[in-house]
Design an enzyme around this catalytic site. Structure first.
Site, PDB file in Angstrom:
ATOM      1  N   CYS A 177       0.855  -1.190   0.000  1.00  0.00           N
ATOM      2  CA  CYS A 177       0.000   0.000   0.000  1.00  0.00           C
ATOM      3  C   CYS A 177       0.891   1.241   0.000  1.00  0.00           C
ATOM      4  O   CYS A 177       1.739   1.395   0.885  1.00  0.00           O
ATOM      5  CB  CYS A 177      -0.905   0.006   1.227  1.00  0.00           C
ATOM      6  SG  CYS A 177      -1.880   1.527   1.367  1.00  0.00           S
ATOM      7  N   ASP A 204      -0.261  -5.627   0.815  1.00  0.00           N
ATOM      8  CA  ASP A 204      -1.599  -5.930   0.315  1.00  0.00           C
ATOM      9  C   ASP A 204      -1.545  -7.328  -0.295  1.00  0.00           C
ATOM     10  O   ASP A 204      -0.610  -7.651  -1.029  1.00  0.00           O
ATOM     11  CB  ASP A 204      -2.031  -4.932  -0.762  1.00  0.00           C
ATOM     12  CG  ASP A 204      -2.386  -3.571  -0.203  1.00  0.00           C
ATOM     13  OD1 ASP A 204      -2.965  -3.518   0.900  1.00  0.00           O
ATOM     14  OD2 ASP A 204      -2.094  -2.560  -0.870  1.00  0.00           O
TER      15      ASP A 204
END
EC number: 1.7.1.13
Length: 121
Positions: free
Chosen positions: A36, A43
């Site tokens: 991210c 992520d």
């Protein structure tokens, strides 16, 4: 963001064994990881490719290696999904393709991003 050409160079192809027939290939890549760009946290998601090949098909080990290149990339869901589609189209040149990214929930929300070629506008 890393150089697009160096990512694309990872993808390899082989000749379509049935180029006169329309058939669908579906690949699920359940261990996709990126970062991210806002929080720096990892992520996790699944990338699904659904495509009709033209002259060539993507070679699976190279697809795995290509996707692993995003592991340390700070990139938003929408951006990475569109980039994967653009790179796939540039190298494989399929008749049509859909790339879907299905993200592990974060903060009580989960996201699915779906992009297609050619555009269905």
């Amino acid at each position: 963001m890393s150089d697009t050409a160096s990512f694309r160079d990872t993808l390899e192809v082989f000749e379509n064994p049935a180029p006169t027939r329309n058939f669908t290939i579906e690949h699920h890549c359940p261990e996709f990881t990126s970062v991210c760009p806002k929080t720096g946290q990892p992520d996790y998601g699944t990338i699904v490719f659904t495509y009709v090949p033209d002259r060539v098909c993507v070679e699976l080990k190279s697809l795995k290696m290509y996707l692993q290149k995003f592991r340390n990339e700070g990139i938003f869901y929408e951006q990475v999904t569109n980039r994967i589609l653009d790179d796939f189209v540039a190298v494989v040149q399929p008749r049509k393709v859909t790339v879907e990214s299905k993200w592990t929930p974060r903060g009580g929300l989960n996201s699915n991003i779906i992009v297609t070629y050619p555009d269905e506008a």
